[in-house]
Design an enzyme around this catalytic site. Structure first.
Site, PDB file in Angstrom:
ATOM      1  N   SER A 137       0.744  -1.046  -0.118  1.00 18.30           N
ATOM      2  CA  SER A 137      -0.009  -0.159   0.305  1.00 18.30           C
ATOM      3  C   SER A 137       1.015   1.760   0.034  1.00 18.30           C
ATOM      4  CB  SER A 137      -1.180  -0.016   0.919  1.00 18.30           C
ATOM      5  OG  SER A 137      -1.636   1.192   1.587  1.00 18.30           O
ATOM      6  N   TYR A 151      -1.212  -0.198  10.545  1.00 19.62           N
ATOM      7  CA  TYR A 151      -1.885  -1.010   8.819  1.00 19.62           C
ATOM      8  C   TYR A 151      -0.139   0.253   8.501  1.00 19.62           C
ATOM      9  CZ  TYR A 151      -3.332  -0.919   4.125  1.00 19.62           C
ATOM     10  OH  TYR A 151      -3.835  -1.236   2.407  1.00 19.62           O
TER      11      TYR A 151
HETATM   12  P1  NAP Z   1     -11.803  -5.688  -0.118  1.00 20.33           P
HETATM   13  O1  NAP Z   1     -11.757  -5.395  -1.436  1.00 20.33           O
HETATM   14  O2  NAP Z   1     -11.799  -6.115   1.414  1.00 20.33           O
HETATM   15  O3  NAP Z   1     -11.320  -7.646  -0.601  1.00 20.33           O
HETATM   16  C1  NAP Z   1     -10.548  -8.391   0.720  1.00 20.33           C
HETATM   17  C2  NAP Z   1     -10.299  -9.640  -0.146  1.00 20.33           C
HETATM   18  O4  NAP Z   1      -9.350 -10.300   1.075  1.00 20.33           O
HETATM   19  C3  NAP Z   1     -11.608 -10.254   0.124  1.00 20.33           C
HETATM   20  O5  NAP Z   1     -11.119 -11.225  -1.162  1.00 20.33           O
HETATM   21  C4  NAP Z   1     -11.223 -11.290   1.051  1.00 20.33           C
HETATM   22  O6  NAP Z   1     -12.313 -12.575   1.488  1.00 20.33           O
HETATM   23  C5  NAP Z   1      -9.456 -11.564   1.615  1.00 20.33           C
HETATM   24  N1  NAP Z   1      -9.427 -11.518   3.077  1.00 20.33           N
HETATM   25  C6  NAP Z   1      -9.753 -10.319   3.942  1.00 20.33           C
HETATM   26  N2  NAP Z   1      -8.731 -10.925   5.086  1.00 20.33           N
HETATM   27  C7  NAP Z   1      -8.451 -12.578   4.720  1.00 20.33           C
HETATM   28  C8  NAP Z   1      -7.980 -13.492   5.455  1.00 20.33           C
HETATM   29  N3  NAP Z   1      -7.714 -13.804   6.814  1.00 20.33           N
HETATM   30  N4  NAP Z   1      -8.130 -14.607   5.194  1.00 20.33           N
HETATM   31  C9  NAP Z   1      -8.268 -15.288   3.226  1.00 20.33           C
HETATM   32  N5  NAP Z   1      -8.514 -14.095   2.983  1.00 20.33           N
HETATM   33  C10 NAP Z   1      -8.998 -12.681   3.350  1.00 20.33           C
HETATM   34  O7  NAP Z   1     -10.239  -5.494  -0.345  1.00 20.33           O
HETATM   35  P2  NAP Z   1      -9.145  -4.622  -1.222  1.00 20.33           P
HETATM   36  O8  NAP Z   1      -9.569  -3.170  -1.385  1.00 20.33           O
HETATM   37  O9  NAP Z   1      -9.792  -5.093  -2.652  1.00 20.33           O
HETATM   38  O10 NAP Z   1      -7.805  -5.390  -0.857  1.00 20.33           O
HETATM   39  C11 NAP Z   1      -6.508  -6.100  -0.976  1.00 20.33           C
HETATM   40  C12 NAP Z   1      -5.004  -6.017  -1.170  1.00 20.33           C
HETATM   41  O11 NAP Z   1      -5.299  -4.718  -1.104  1.00 20.33           O
HETATM   42  C13 NAP Z   1      -5.251  -5.795   0.453  1.00 20.33           C
HETATM   43  O12 NAP Z   1      -4.572  -6.691   0.629  1.00 20.33           O
HETATM   44  C14 NAP Z   1      -4.906  -4.648   1.007  1.00 20.33           C
HETATM   45  O13 NAP Z   1      -4.159  -3.950   1.909  1.00 20.33           O
HETATM   46  C15 NAP Z   1      -4.278  -3.238  -0.221  1.00 20.33           C
HETATM   47  N6  NAP Z   1      -4.957  -2.333  -0.845  1.00 20.33           N
HETATM   48  C16 NAP Z   1      -5.617  -1.939  -0.925  1.00 20.33           C
HETATM   49  C17 NAP Z   1      -6.119  -0.222  -1.297  1.00 20.33           C
HETATM   50  C18 NAP Z   1      -7.212  -0.114  -1.678  1.00 20.33           C
HETATM   51  O14 NAP Z   1      -7.542   1.628  -0.936  1.00 20.33           O
HETATM   52  N7  NAP Z   1      -8.455  -0.479  -1.770  1.00 20.33           N
HETATM   53  C19 NAP Z   1      -5.139   0.039  -0.861  1.00 20.33           C
HETATM   54  C20 NAP Z   1      -3.727   0.324  -0.985  1.00 20.33           C
HETATM   55  C21 NAP Z   1      -3.645  -1.775  -0.288  1.00 20.33           C
HETATM   56  P3  NAP Z   1     -13.689 -12.779   1.649  1.00 20.33           P
HETATM   57  O15 NAP Z   1     -14.709 -11.995   0.587  1.00 20.33           O
HETATM   58  O16 NAP Z   1     -13.502 -14.005   2.224  1.00 20.33           O
HETATM   59  O17 NAP Z   1     -14.022 -12.159   2.120  1.00 20.33           O
END
Ligand code: NAP
Length: 242
Positions: A137, A151
């Site tokens: 991130s 985080y």
């Molecule tokens: P999201 O829409 O909340 O999706 C999260 C995904 O991770 C879901 O598929 C969820 O599974 C899975 N997950 C969460 N906890 C888990 C666990 N303990 N074991 C296995 N799977 C798990 O999040 P996102 O925004 O796509 O984020 C994806 C990645 O990008 C993360 O690492 C996040 O920190 C990073 N990121 C996101 C942003 C942003 O602005 N969105 C920015 C920087 C970095 P379920 O569907 O089964 O719950």
């Protein structure tokens, strides 16, 4: 060689977009998820509609036995050649002085221990070479003061994993890179407790908008591809100027 790639957190958000993007590149995809079984199976069907092949596997990446079982299930598609270490959680917004210890622990367990367990398993099974992309991130280098320093710190640990493992595995033909997204339009922001999170951050983003999951998937797909054959140990910032 057939590409078999595990995407943790492949059910929703960035991971789901990545599964679809990789399927278009011909990867056989393992859609990892923790609880959203319906969404994960929806991605499997969407991959099939593209003419690709995917399976959904439930695994909490913070649990060692689940991670081992995830990689065993993936081996049913062929030797694993790729890992997108994407599963992650955010946290309630606030100052460090107010953070709850259980929330602090859970963020570290999923974002750090989970990422390390998956990377370890990949290092064990990728005996014919491969590529790993760790999803970091922009917070890792911004620190997220007043929001969630823990985080940000968990993602700084992911960046160190990328650097160290890239050097450790280079001679074995395994490349390890990262992608550091900025604010991307996914459901993760619901975990912050601020219903206006997107509107509140957009004024801070130089390009003036949130990113899309597809824009992150594109960077991940490139880093996994042979086109990135000389890239290892890099974390590519895809953050709209943040
Ligand atoms: P999201 O829409 O909340 O999706 C999260 C995904 O991770 C879901 O598929 C969820 O599974 C899975 N997950 C969460 N906890 C888990 C666990 N303990 N074991 C296995 N799977 C798990 O999040 P996102 O925004 O796509 O984020 C994806 C990645 O990008 C993360 O690492 C996040 O920190 C990073 N990121 C996101 C942003 C942003 O602005 N969105 C920015 C920087 C970095 P379920 O569907 O089964 O719950």
């Amino acid at each position: 060689m057939e590409q078999v790639t595990i995407v943790t957190g492949g059910s929703r958000g960035i991971g789901a977009a990545t599964c679809l993007r990789l399927a278009r590149d011909g990867h056989r995809v393992v859609v990892g998820y923790r609880s959203a079984a319906g969404a994960a199976h929806g991605i499997v069907e969407a991959v099939a509609a593209l003419g690709g092949h995917a399976i959904a596997v439930r695994a909490d990446t913070a649990l060692e036995d689940d991670v081992v079982a995830l990689f065993e299930a993936a081996a049913g598609l062929g030797p694993v050649t790729g890992l997108v270490n994407n599963a992650g959680i955010a946290s309630t917004l606030g100052r460090l002085a107010d953070v709850r210890a259980d929330e602090l622990r859970r963020v570290m367990e999923v974002n750090v221990i989970g990422a390390f367990l998956c990377a370890r398993q990949a290092a064990r099974v990728m005996t014919r070479g491969g590529a790993i992309v760790n999803v970091s991130s922009s917070a890792a280098t911004l620190g997220s003061p007043g929001n969630y320093i823990h985080y940000a710190a968990s993602k700084a640990a992911v960046d160190a994993l990328t650097l160290g493992l890239a050097k450790e595995l280079a001679a074995e033909g395994i490349r390890v890179n990262g992608v550091a997204p900025g604010f991307i339009d996914t459901e993760i922001h619901e975990q912050t407790g601020d219903p206006d999170r997107a509107a509140n951050v957009v004024s801070r983003i130089p390009v003036g908008r949130l990113g899309t999951p597809d824009e992150i998937a594109e960077a991940i797909a490139w880093l996994l591809s042979p086109a990135a054959s000389y890239a290892t140990g890099a974390t590519l910032r895809v953050a709209g100027g943040l």
